[in-house]
Scaffold this active site. Sequence first.
Site, mmCIF file in Angstrom:
data_model
loop_
_atom_site.group_PDB
_atom_site.id
_atom_site.type_symbol
_atom_site.label_atom_id
_atom_site.label_comp_id
_atom_site.label_asym_id
_atom_site.label_seq_id
_atom_site.Cartn_x
_atom_site.Cartn_y
_atom_site.Cartn_z
ATOM 1 C CG HIS A 145 -0.265 0.144 2.517
ATOM 2 N ND1 HIS A 145 0.494 -0.856 3.066
ATOM 3 C CD2 HIS A 145 -0.181 1.175 3.381
ATOM 4 C CE1 HIS A 145 1.002 -0.440 4.222
ATOM 5 N NE2 HIS A 145 0.602 0.795 4.434
ATOM 6 C CE LYS B 52 12.272 -9.459 9.547
ATOM 7 N NZ LYS B 52 12.038 -8.376 10.507
HETATM 8 N N1 GLU Z 1 14.784 -6.003 11.028
HETATM 9 C C1 GLU Z 1 14.312 -4.872 11.737
HETATM 10 C C2 GLU Z 1 12.859 -5.066 12.151
HETATM 11 O O1 GLU Z 1 12.414 -6.161 12.324
HETATM 12 C C3 GLU Z 1 14.550 -3.579 10.980
HETATM 13 C C4 GLU Z 1 13.821 -3.450 9.679
HETATM 14 C C5 GLU Z 1 14.261 -2.250 8.870
HETATM 15 O O2 GLU Z 1 15.018 -1.432 9.352
HETATM 16 O O3 GLU Z 1 13.827 -2.168 7.717
HETATM 17 O O4 GLU Z 1 12.142 -4.149 12.421
#
Ligand code: GLU
Length: 479
Positions: free
Chosen positions: A69, A110
């Site tokens: 989005h 992720k």
């Molecule tokens: N891996 C971290 C989280 O779970 C940081 C993610 C990021 O900075 O994009 O929030």
Amino acid sequence: MRDSTDPREPGFRESVDLMFNRAAALMDLSPGLEQKIRVCNATYIVRFGVRLRGHIHTFTGYRSNHSEHMEPVKGGIRYAPVVNQQEVEALAALMTFKCALVEVPFGGAKGGLCIDPREWEPYELEQITRRFTYELAKRDLINPSQNVPAPDMGTSEREMAWMADHYARMNTTDINARACVTGKPLNSGGIHGRVEATGRGVQYALREFFRHPEDVKKTGLSPGLDGKKVIVQGLGNVGYHAAKFLAEEDGCKIVGIIERDGAVHDEAGLDVVAVRDWIGRHGGIAGCPVGEFIEDGDALLEHECAILIPAALEGVINLSNAERVQAPLIIEAANGPITFGADEVLRQKGTVIIPDLYANAGGVTVSYFEWVKNLSHIRFGRLQRRAEEAHHLLLIEELERLSADRNLGWELSPDFKSRYLRGAGELELVRSGLDDTMRIAYQSMREVWLGRDDVHDLRTAAFIVAIERVAASYRAKGL
Ligand code: GLU
């Protein structure tokens, strides 16, 4: 980790969905929109070979885009042997709601690579990372305007520097190439304060919670962080910084530190830096001479303390141990450390949980600042710092002149003068932006928590705020 063997325990992705559903049931969303927001848009699986040690090794990597989005989508890449599709999808969903809650203008994603980084030499990890980057980049799963990874479990600044460099090699004319990942080292386009950011965010979250006596009252704890007993699970980047800052700056006593191979305990408070040093030198906490060593580390999760900080893996507080967890306040520094089932048990007991969506959002918040810095190609504070100092100096000089002219005998303390005269550099600005973000997000969550009769916990409140924002964004697009 003490795995739950309870058949009633849902998997991680289902657990996140159930938490989402609990909140969505209290909202007025059309069923179609609710479903659209819940589902994960796409999960890409890449398998690639790297020739190492005389053989071709095949690796499996994932990138899950939960919600587009807003773009780019944002979220870390973890390196762990247990990475799987369910896990990255659950974590990607959490990223969507986390970003919405703290008003970071990104969608959620992720990534993960099935690998035990401890089994490989740094130069081998570099080859693997560069190849993984290539596989992701050619599908636009790394891209400054579409998909921006960051560090997570098992990755750090080092991997981000390799990724940024590899992306730049593949996109030689892209002036914004550096913004393709965040969490980079300073010399590769990183930002001051990113390494400590998630831990710092946990500290700011607790400070904000303790600014509201009414909220603290629900835990039965006395006001103020000073002297509070804290147990931390996981002394990685997040747990270490959170524990260190809370001990050094807020007067908390870190009475327990749990790692995968045991724990240390001392009611008088542990030296966090010394424990981290030991782990760094010995590869684990076993045998650590700081405090009393406990072999069954997870038993400490159930020990009496004021604040419990799970800062390691998901699912560590589950149906097998939730009933015995004594801490009246839990702050989720990790993603998903409390299962849906355990959450129900703890809520029944009256435990207050500061949820992951909010508590660990410091990392992605400062990632956002880094991305903005990369796109603007200038360090924060570079233009205004000295101008700010010059203005402050004007005021000080005028005060001193007045005092001298009129014999007032005013004398500014040297400490005040030097602090007042210092203009804000990048680190100060990053901290200020993070603090502001954490305060505002808490207040938006709190308004729903305390303002609605049908909302009894911060997690549901956090989901409601986040889902409403994602829904507004979809509606604005005409969906
Ligand atoms: N891996 C971290 C989280 O779970 C940081 C993610 C990021 O900075 O994009 O929030």
